[in-house]
Scaffold this motif. Structure first.
Motif, PDB file in Angstrom:
ATOM      1  N   LEU A 134      21.721  60.562  -3.146  1.00  0.00           N
ATOM      2  CA  LEU A 134      21.467  59.988  -1.824  1.00  0.00           C
ATOM      3  C   LEU A 134      20.195  60.576  -1.224  1.00  0.00           C
ATOM      4  CD1 LEU A 134      22.305  58.269   0.585  1.00  0.00           C
ATOM      5  CD2 LEU A 134      23.809  60.132   1.313  1.00  0.00           C
ATOM      6  N   HIS A 135      19.986  61.865  -1.425  1.00  0.00           N
ATOM      7  CA  HIS A 135      18.765  62.533  -0.955  1.00  0.00           C
ATOM      8  C   HIS A 135      17.536  61.970  -1.662  1.00  0.00           C
ATOM      9  CE1 HIS A 135      16.512  65.706   0.949  1.00  0.00           C
ATOM     10  NE2 HIS A 135      16.163  66.291  -0.199  1.00  0.00           N
ATOM     11  N   CYS A 156      14.421  60.140   0.204  1.00  0.00           N
ATOM     12  CA  CYS A 156      13.115  60.816   0.205  1.00  0.00           C
ATOM     13  C   CYS A 156      12.118  60.242  -0.789  1.00  0.00           C
ATOM     14  CB  CYS A 156      13.302  62.303  -0.096  1.00  0.00           C
ATOM     15  SG  CYS A 156      14.280  63.184   1.132  1.00  0.00           S
ATOM     16  N   LEU A 157      12.582  59.754  -1.926  1.00  0.00           N
ATOM     17  CA  LEU A 157      11.689  59.263  -2.970  1.00  0.00           C
ATOM     18  C   LEU A 157      11.799  57.765  -3.185  1.00  0.00           C
ATOM     19  CD1 LEU A 157      12.098  62.028  -5.722  1.00  0.00           C
ATOM     20  CD2 LEU A 157      10.435  61.916  -3.854  1.00  0.00           C
ATOM     21  N   GLY A 158      12.964  57.193  -2.912  1.00  0.00           N
ATOM     22  CA  GLY A 158      13.193  55.775  -3.179  1.00  0.00           C
ATOM     23  C   GLY A 158      12.322  54.844  -2.378  1.00  0.00           C
ATOM     24  N   VAL A 159      11.864  55.294  -1.212  1.00  0.00           N
ATOM     25  CA  VAL A 159      11.027  54.437  -0.367  1.00  0.00           C
ATOM     26  C   VAL A 159       9.713  54.091  -1.058  1.00  0.00           C
ATOM     27  CG1 VAL A 159      12.009  55.252   1.803  1.00  0.00           C
ATOM     28  CG2 VAL A 159      10.110  56.503   0.797  1.00  0.00           C
ATOM     29  N   LEU A 160       9.341  54.882  -2.066  1.00  0.00           N
ATOM     30  CA  LEU A 160       8.076  54.642  -2.751  1.00  0.00           C
ATOM     31  C   LEU A 160       8.215  53.592  -3.845  1.00  0.00           C
ATOM     32  CD1 LEU A 160       6.975  58.383  -3.180  1.00  0.00           C
ATOM     33  CD2 LEU A 160       6.339  56.804  -1.345  1.00  0.00           C
ATOM     34  N   ASN A 215      14.740  53.018  -5.733  1.00  0.00           N
ATOM     35  CA  ASN A 215      15.573  53.068  -4.541  1.00  0.00           C
ATOM     36  C   ASN A 215      16.985  52.599  -4.866  1.00  0.00           C
ATOM     37  OD1 ASN A 215      16.290  53.410  -1.910  1.00  0.00           O
ATOM     38  ND2 ASN A 215      15.033  51.759  -1.082  1.00  0.00           N
ATOM     39  N   GLU A 216      17.106  51.450  -5.515  1.00  0.00           N
ATOM     40  CA  GLU A 216      18.401  50.904  -5.891  1.00  0.00           C
ATOM     41  C   GLU A 216      19.086  51.775  -6.935  1.00  0.00           C
ATOM     42  OE1 GLU A 216      17.961  46.877  -7.111  1.00  0.00           O
ATOM     43  OE2 GLU A 216      17.083  46.217  -5.219  1.00  0.00           O
ATOM     44  N   GLN A 217      18.312  52.313  -7.876  1.00  0.00           N
ATOM     45  CA  GLN A 217      18.895  53.144  -8.930  1.00  0.00           C
ATOM     46  C   GLN A 217      19.503  54.416  -8.367  1.00  0.00           C
ATOM     47  OE1 GLN A 217      15.641  53.716 -11.669  1.00  0.00           O
ATOM     48  NE2 GLN A 217      16.080  51.845 -12.819  1.00  0.00           N
ATOM     49  N   TYR A 218      18.781  55.071  -7.451  1.00  0.00           N
ATOM     50  CA  TYR A 218      19.304  56.299  -6.859  1.00  0.00           C
ATOM     51  C   TYR A 218      20.603  56.032  -6.107  1.00  0.00           C
ATOM     52  CZ  TYR A 218      14.824  58.616  -7.831  1.00  0.00           C
ATOM     53  OH  TYR A 218      13.729  59.166  -8.443  1.00  0.00           O
TER      54      TYR A 218
END
Length: 422
Positions: free
Chosen positions: A122-123, A127-131, A136-139
């Protein structure tokens, strides 16, 4: 209904050995006995005079380096190495978890179990998925995957966020909401806590119970502070199990019905805590502890006291509290690279959050620099012959927590110790 992460967490809160590097952890041939490790470590420390608890800090202190970019995030020259290390450690994590897919005693907790991996992903999503929309979906999907068993098998024994059912339920409520599944999100809370969720009156009642309990024990001895608590018949002092964590949490409760009482009772408690600080800047782990000035770690030492002193400084504007927090950070810098490992609870990553808390408060880049150096140490995960944690991949003891910290370092002004700082 959309469930925010802060709401989900707050609504469910109720509260040195040498081994081989980490890349050997998943191997079944890894069979050094703990007794042999202890003996080897003791012989080495006696021969060299080294501390049994911490490595000597090899880094020079801050000398004016520029550490933030124009976007107020970590400078790319530093961030790039952290990102590379995050990617590499995530691969190790995946490999390690695949070798430990069917443990004999499953642990579903946020603290050392499956839900802690969900917390990490979730973190990563936030923090990284927005890029990258695909990442984003995988995390988020990986976070949910780690929650399926905990949500399907509530333990019904503890109600705390870190060690009980509240942790996976809070995570589930937020993750389902982020995925657009409001029905499942609501079920995570309503089916277990009632449709009214956790309203203000419940929070006030819990706070009053904490205050009443503390006053009852505090009145039992003349030299006690106004609020005193025990855990396992011991008066612990640190951030994880003791008074520092309780006083800090109480200072977060700003409800007008209980705040005047909190404000009045907690200040003399903080003043009492000031009297316990060693000349080094560290603190004992418990009242009457015979171990003395030994443990410099988040759970039982000075790093776990920084949040309390910072909150007290913000509340009472007393410079003594700020100065105490500074001394905590100084001893963490000198003795915080622990032989216990790189984790959050009792490792280098957890100790580094003390610097990040002070950086957010003061904007003094000395503290960000120190956090960067501890992050640099963590990037060499497994190369320092630290002790292997009991749960080597977990959020609070192992690799997942170190990854969490390295990701947090990318945006240091928003970095907060997981499940503790708000």
């Amino acid at each position: 209904m959309s469930t925010s992460w802060k709401t989900a967490q707050c609504g469910c809160w109720s509260s040195a050995f040498w081994v081989k590097p980490v890349h050997h952890l998943a191997s079944s041939s890894y069979a050094i006995s703990l007794k042999d490790e202890m003996l080897e470590n003791w012989i080495h420390n006696m021969a060299t005079g080294e501390s049994p608890h911490a490595f000597e800090n090899p880094f020079p202190d801050y000398n004016g380096e520029k550490l933030l970019g124009e976007d107020r995030k970590l400078a790319s020259s530093i961030a790039d190495r952290l990102k590379e290390s995050v990617g590499r450690l995530l691969k190790h994590l995946h490999t390690g978890l695949s070798h430990d897919a069917n443990p004999k005693r499953p642990d579903f907790s946020v603290y050392t179990g499956t839900s802690g991996y969900a917390y990490l992903y979730l973190h990563l999503h936030r923090c990284l998925g927005v890029l990258d929309s695909k990442e984003n979906e995988q995390y988020l999907g990986q976070a949910l995957e780690h929650l399926r068993e905990p949500l399907a098998n509530p333990q019904g024994r503890r109600h705390t966020f870190l060690c009980g059912d509240a942790g996976p339920l809070a995570l589930g409520a937020y993750i389902f909401s982020k995925m657009g599944d409001e029905r499942s999100s609501t079920q995570c809370i309503a089916n277990h806590l009632g449709m009214d969720k956790v309203d203000r009156e419940v929070i006030v009642k819990v706070t009053r119970a904490i205050l009443d309990s503390g006053q009852a024990m505090g009145s039992q001895a003349r030299d006690n502070p106004p609020l005193m608590y025990e855990w396992h018949e011991k008066k612990y002092l640190g951030g994880a199990h003791g008074l520092a964590g309780i006083y800090y949490t109480l200072l977060l409760v700003k409800d007008s019905e209980v705040w005047p009482e909190i404000e009045k009772l907690v200040r003399p408690c903080i003043d009492y805590m000031l009297t316990l600080q060693f000349a080094s800047g560290n603190f004992p782990s418990s009242i009457g502890s015979s171990s003395g000035d030994k443990l410099v770690q988040w759970c039982h030492g000075a790093p776990g006291w920084v949040c309390m002193f910072v909150a007290a400084y913000k509340t009472y504007n007393d410079k003594r509290y700020l100065e105490a927090a500074e001394r905590c950070c100084d001893v963490a810098w000198k003795r915080g690279l622990l032989k216990k490992g790189y984790g959050l609870c009792h490792g280098a990553a957890g100790n580094a959050y003390a610097f990040l808390t002070m950086f957010r408060l003061t904007q003094n880049q000395k503290y960000l620099y120190r956090a960067c150096k501890f992050a640099e140490w963590c990037c060499d995960y497994g190369k320092h012959q630290c002790r292997t944690p009991d749960r080597p991949f977990s959020l609070f003891e192992g690799m997942a927590g170190t990854i969490y910290f390295l990701v947090d370092m990318l945006d240091p002004l928003n970095a907060k110790f997981p499940a503790f700082e708000f």
